[in-house]
Design a protein around this motif. Structure first.
Motif, PDB file in Angstrom:
ATOM      1  N   LEU A   1      -2.530 -16.110  -7.437  1.00 34.63           N
ATOM      2  CA  LEU A   1      -3.426 -15.383  -8.284  1.00 34.63           C
ATOM      3  C   LEU A   1      -2.688 -14.909  -9.569  1.00 34.63           C
ATOM      4  O   LEU A   1      -3.514 -14.203 -10.468  1.00 34.63           O
ATOM      5  CB  LEU A   1      -3.599 -13.849  -7.671  1.00 34.63           C
ATOM      6  N   HIS A   2      -1.420 -15.510  -9.935  1.00 32.27           N
ATOM      7  CA  HIS A   2      -0.890 -15.237 -11.240  1.00 32.27           C
ATOM      8  C   HIS A   2      -0.850 -13.919 -11.723  1.00 32.27           C
ATOM      9  O   HIS A   2      -1.068 -13.589 -12.753  1.00 32.27           O
ATOM     10  CB  HIS A   2      -1.584 -16.252 -12.338  1.00 32.27           C
ATOM     11  N   ILE A   3      -0.761 -13.205 -10.859  1.00 34.35           N
ATOM     12  CA  ILE A   3      -0.598 -11.523 -11.120  1.00 34.35           C
ATOM     13  C   ILE A   3       0.726 -11.175 -11.763  1.00 34.35           C
ATOM     14  O   ILE A   3       1.752 -11.810 -11.799  1.00 34.35           O
ATOM     15  CB  ILE A   3      -0.914 -10.536  -9.971  1.00 34.35           C
ATOM     16  N   GLU A   4       0.657 -10.020 -12.515  1.00 30.54           N
ATOM     17  CA  GLU A   4       2.013  -9.457 -12.979  1.00 30.54           C
ATOM     18  C   GLU A   4       2.863  -9.044 -11.928  1.00 30.54           C
ATOM     19  O   GLU A   4       2.286  -8.697 -10.817  1.00 30.54           O
ATOM     20  CB  GLU A   4       1.590  -8.314 -13.990  1.00 30.54           C
ATOM     21  N   PRO A   5       4.152  -9.119 -12.053  1.00 31.81           N
ATOM     22  CA  PRO A   5       4.951  -8.577 -10.885  1.00 31.81           C
ATOM     23  C   PRO A   5       4.860  -7.387 -10.342  1.00 31.81           C
ATOM     24  O   PRO A   5       4.371  -6.490 -11.255  1.00 31.81           O
ATOM     25  CB  PRO A   5       6.567  -8.856 -11.513  1.00 31.81           C
ATOM     26  N   LEU A   6       4.698  -7.185  -9.199  1.00 35.40           N
ATOM     27  CA  LEU A   6       4.446  -5.716  -8.374  1.00 35.40           C
ATOM     28  C   LEU A   6       5.854  -5.470  -7.853  1.00 35.40           C
ATOM     29  O   LEU A   6       6.679  -6.500  -7.103  1.00 35.40           O
ATOM     30  CB  LEU A   6       3.549  -5.969  -7.509  1.00 35.40           C
ATOM     31  N   GLN A   7       6.277  -4.047  -7.916  1.00 29.21           N
ATOM     32  CA  GLN A   7       7.393  -3.384  -7.326  1.00 29.21           C
ATOM     33  C   GLN A   7       6.684  -2.479  -6.085  1.00 29.21           C
ATOM     34  O   GLN A   7       6.109  -1.357  -6.705  1.00 29.21           O
ATOM     35  CB  GLN A   7       8.479  -2.751  -8.331  1.00 29.21           C
ATOM     36  N   VAL A   8       7.090  -2.617  -5.083  1.00 28.89           N
ATOM     37  CA  VAL A   8       6.664  -1.764  -4.079  1.00 28.89           C
ATOM     38  C   VAL A   8       7.719  -1.468  -3.160  1.00 28.89           C
ATOM     39  O   VAL A   8       8.733  -1.960  -2.934  1.00 28.89           O
ATOM     40  CB  VAL A   8       5.971  -2.580  -2.943  1.00 28.89           C
ATOM     41  N   TYR A   9       7.547   0.072  -2.834  1.00 29.15           N
ATOM     42  CA  TYR A   9       8.803   0.459  -2.188  1.00 29.15           C
ATOM     43  C   TYR A   9       8.015   1.227  -0.954  1.00 29.15           C
ATOM     44  O   TYR A   9       7.264   1.789  -0.460  1.00 29.15           O
ATOM     45  CB  TYR A   9       9.069   1.944  -2.936  1.00 29.15           C
ATOM     46  N   LEU A  10       9.001   0.629   0.125  1.00 29.31           N
ATOM     47  CA  LEU A  10       8.482   0.862   1.583  1.00 29.31           C
ATOM     48  C   LEU A  10       9.142   2.266   2.122  1.00 29.31           C
ATOM     49  O   LEU A  10      10.518   2.366   2.173  1.00 29.31           O
ATOM     50  CB  LEU A  10       8.865  -0.453   2.307  1.00 29.31           C
ATOM     51  N   VAL A  11       8.388   2.940   2.612  1.00 25.61           N
ATOM     52  CA  VAL A  11       8.785   4.414   3.356  1.00 25.61           C
ATOM     53  C   VAL A  11       8.351   4.488   4.672  1.00 25.61           C
ATOM     54  O   VAL A  11       7.501   3.642   4.902  1.00 25.61           O
ATOM     55  CB  VAL A  11       8.262   5.765   2.300  1.00 25.61           C
ATOM     56  N   GLY A  12       8.863   5.468   5.329  1.00 23.40           N
ATOM     57  CA  GLY A  12       8.092   5.650   6.599  1.00 23.40           C
ATOM     58  C   GLY A  12       8.658   4.356   7.741  1.00 23.40           C
ATOM     59  O   GLY A  12       9.489   3.828   7.811  1.00 23.40           O
ATOM     60  N   GLY A  13       7.501   4.323   8.662  1.00 23.97           N
ATOM     61  CA  GLY A  13       7.639   3.201   9.845  1.00 23.97           C
ATOM     62  C   GLY A  13       8.114   2.031   9.409  1.00 23.97           C
ATOM     63  O   GLY A  13       9.169   1.243  10.029  1.00 23.97           O
ATOM     64  N   GLY A  14       7.488   1.394   8.486  1.00 18.89           N
ATOM     65  CA  GLY A  14       7.905  -0.057   7.945  1.00 18.89           C
ATOM     66  C   GLY A  14       9.274  -0.077   7.436  1.00 18.89           C
ATOM     67  O   GLY A  14       9.716  -1.291   7.777  1.00 18.89           O
ATOM     68  N   ASN A  15       9.631   0.668   6.795  1.00 21.15           N
ATOM     69  CA  ASN A  15      10.912   0.649   6.368  1.00 21.15           C
ATOM     70  C   ASN A  15      12.050   0.849   7.716  1.00 21.15           C
ATOM     71  O   ASN A  15      12.931  -0.133   7.701  1.00 21.15           O
ATOM     72  CB  ASN A  15      11.333   1.566   5.272  1.00 21.15           C
ATOM     73  N   LEU A  16      11.845   1.683   8.395  1.00 21.19           N
ATOM     74  CA  LEU A  16      12.578   1.788   9.719  1.00 21.19           C
ATOM     75  C   LEU A  16      12.464   0.578  10.586  1.00 21.19           C
ATOM     76  O   LEU A  16      13.462  -0.072  10.955  1.00 21.19           O
ATOM     77  CB  LEU A  16      12.352   2.806  10.597  1.00 21.19           C
TER      78      LEU A  16
END
Length: 228
Positions: free
Chosen positions: A23-38
Motif C-alpha cells: 500500500l506504500h503507506i508511511e511507516p507505522l510504529q505499533v506498541y504491543l501491550v497485554g496478552g499479545g506482548n506476553l
C-alpha cells in the motif's frame, strides 16, 4: 471467539508488513501491550485479543486504513466500534479478524482511560528479533515492568489475568522501574491516584498465591505510603 497463538501473531504481523509495503503507506510504529506482548515473549501459549497502542491520531488513521484495506490473500480486519470522540488521547477502536475471529484493540497513547504510553515506556520498548526486518509496520514490545504496571491496574480478576501477572513476577522484574514509572504517570495525571488502591489489591492477591516476593513487598510498601 478464537484464541491466537504466538506463531499466529508472528504470521499476522508479518502479513501486516507485507500489506503496508504494497500500500506504500508511511511507516507505522505499533506498541504491543497485554496478552499479545506476553505471547510473543513466550509467557503464555495464546491470547484472546491483541492490544496495540500508537502514539498519535495520524498513526491511528494509518493503522485503521491498513487494517481495513482489502488486498487479495492478505488479512482484512472488520471494525466493531471506534471512539465517538475526535481527539488524540485515548481514541480507540476494536477490530475482529475476518477469518480467525480474534480481537485486535487499538488505542492512542492512553489505554482504557487509565495509564499512558509514556516517553519512558517508549524508550524501554524493544523490537523483537522476528520483526527486525520490518520497514513499514514496526513492532515494539513494551518492557515486562511496564506490562506488569498496565496489567495491575487494567486487568480483572479472571484466572488468566492473575496467571499473567504471576508469569511476569516469575521472570524477575525490576520493581524500581515499576515504581519510577508509576511516579511518572502520577506526575502527568493526578487523577491516576484513584488506581492505587486497585493496584494494592492486585499485589495482595499475587502475594496470597505466590508468597512474599521481596520486590512485591517493596512495591506494596510504596503504594501504601503514597495512598495516604
Amino acid at each position: 471467539m478464537g484464541a491466537v497463538t504466538r506463531e499466529k501473531i508472528i504470521s499476522e504481523l508479518h502479513l501486516m508488513e507485507k500489506k503496508a509495503r504494497l500500500l506504500h503507506i508511511e511507516p507505522l510504529q505499533v506498541y504491543l501491550v497485554g496478552g499479545g506482548n506476553l505471547a510473543l515473549r513466550g509467557l503464555k501459549s495464546a491470547t484472546k485479543d491483541i492490544d496495540i497502542v500508537v502514539l498519535n491520531r495520524k498513526q491511528f488513521s494509518l493503522l485503521q486504513n491498513l487494517l481495513e484495506a482489502p488486498l487479495p490473500k492478505l488479512p482484512v480486519y472488520v471494525r466493531q466500534y471506534s471512539s465517538q470522540w475526535n481527539y488524540d488521547l485515548g481514541m480507540s477502536a476494536r477490530y475482529i479478524h475476518s477469518l480467525h475471529g480474534f480481537n485486535l484493540d487499538v488505542f492512542v497513547k492512553r489505554i482504557l482511560s487509565k495509564l499512558y504510553l509514556s516517553e519512558s515506556m517508549v524508550l524501554r520498548a524493544e523490537v523483537p528479533g522476528e520483526f527486525e526486518s520490518h520497514e513499514f509496520f514496526e513492532v515494539y514490545l513494551i518492557s515486562k515492568e511496564d506490562i506488569f504496571l498496565f496489567k495491575s491496574v487494567t486487568s480483572t480478576e479472571r484466572v488468566r489475568d492473575v496467571e499473567d501477572l504471576i508469569a511476569l513476577v516469575e521472570t524477575g522484574l525490576d520493581y524500581s522501574i515499576i515504581i519510577q514509572e508509576l511516579e511518572n504517570q502520577l506526575s502527568m495525571d493526578e487523577s491516576l491516584k484513584d488506581l492505587i488502591q486497585l493496584m494494592m489489591h492486585r499485589v495482595d492477591l499475587l502475594m496470597s498465591q505466590i508468597g512474599a516476593v521481596k520486590g512485591l513487598i517493596h512495591l506494596r510498601e510504596y503504594l501504601k505510603e503514597i495512598s495516604g
